[in-house]
Scaffold this active site. Structure first.
Site, mmCIF file in Angstrom:
data_model
loop_
_atom_site.group_PDB
_atom_site.id
_atom_site.type_symbol
_atom_site.label_atom_id
_atom_site.label_comp_id
_atom_site.label_asym_id
_atom_site.label_seq_id
_atom_site.Cartn_x
_atom_site.Cartn_y
_atom_site.Cartn_z
ATOM 1 N N LYS A 9 0.873 -1.298 -0.101
ATOM 2 C CA LYS A 9 -0.055 -0.056 0.256
ATOM 3 C C LYS A 9 0.894 1.336 -0.169
ATOM 4 O O LYS A 9 1.986 1.202 0.067
ATOM 5 C CB LYS A 9 -0.902 -0.031 1.388
ATOM 6 N N TYR A 49 -12.726 -2.545 -3.009
ATOM 7 C CA TYR A 49 -13.195 -2.336 -1.479
ATOM 8 C C TYR A 49 -14.662 -2.555 -1.312
ATOM 9 O O TYR A 49 -15.395 -2.159 -0.399
ATOM 10 C CB TYR A 49 -12.699 -1.257 -0.970
ATOM 11 N N ASN A 113 -1.474 0.063 7.149
ATOM 12 C CA ASN A 113 -1.002 -1.337 7.628
ATOM 13 C C ASN A 113 -0.113 -2.118 6.694
ATOM 14 O O ASN A 113 -0.008 -3.158 6.757
ATOM 15 C CB ASN A 113 -2.168 -2.081 8.217
ATOM 16 N N HIS A 116 -1.744 -5.422 1.488
ATOM 17 C CA HIS A 116 -3.064 -6.136 1.563
ATOM 18 C C HIS A 116 -2.877 -7.503 0.646
ATOM 19 O O HIS A 116 -2.164 -7.542 -0.053
ATOM 20 C CB HIS A 116 -4.087 -5.496 0.539
ATOM 21 N N GLU A 127 -9.829 -10.438 -7.233
ATOM 22 C CA GLU A 127 -8.824 -9.284 -7.028
ATOM 23 C C GLU A 127 -7.872 -9.227 -8.243
ATOM 24 O O GLU A 127 -7.403 -8.178 -8.555
ATOM 25 C CB GLU A 127 -8.295 -9.407 -5.535
#
Length: 136
Positions: A9, A49, A113, A116, A127
């Site tokens: 990310k 998302y 974080n 992913h 995805e």
């Protein structure tokens, strides 16, 4: 399917942790099939998302993942590669992630974080189709 999606990310790219994350995947014996540095557009982020669309943090997720470039990867390995990647990543909350995991060693925030990874074989297919449409 033995491939899964992994995204380093924006915070991982900004903190120059992509090499560390890719190294951990490779040291585990996983293979990087494709890797692309790309700024994820808002439309793609909303599709990615979509399961969180009705949650209060949805706009923050989209804003975060689109703020600067991410590294998007197709990672391959043995059966259930997605599960191996999820274990390497650690718990979503870095404060609760085990030492030795990516988030446990390098993460500082639930909202940012670092990484992913698809959470099931079905999610991996979905995805990978979102980010690498041409080949799945």
């Amino acid at each position: 399917m033995n491939s899964t999606l992994v995204i380093c990310k924006p915070d991982a790219v900004e903190r120059a942790l992509v090499g560390e994350i890719v190294g951990r995947l490779e040291r585990k014996g996983l293979k990087i099939i494709r890797l692309e540095l790309r700024r994820i557009d808002v439309g793609t982020a909303k599709i990615h998302y979509q399961e969180h669309a009705n949650r209060p943090f949805f706009a923050e997720l989209v804003e975060f993942i689109t703020r600067s470039p991410s590294v998007i990867m197709e990672v391959s390995g043995p059966e259930d590669t997605w599960a191996i990647v999820r274990t390497l990543m650690g718990a979503t909350d870095p404060a609760k992630a085990a030492p030795g995991t990516i988030r446990g060693d390098l993460g500082v925030s639930v909202a940012e974080n670092l990484v992913h990874g698809s959470d099931s074989a079905e999610a991996a297919i979905r995805e990978l189709n979102i980010f690498f449409r041409e080949s799945i």
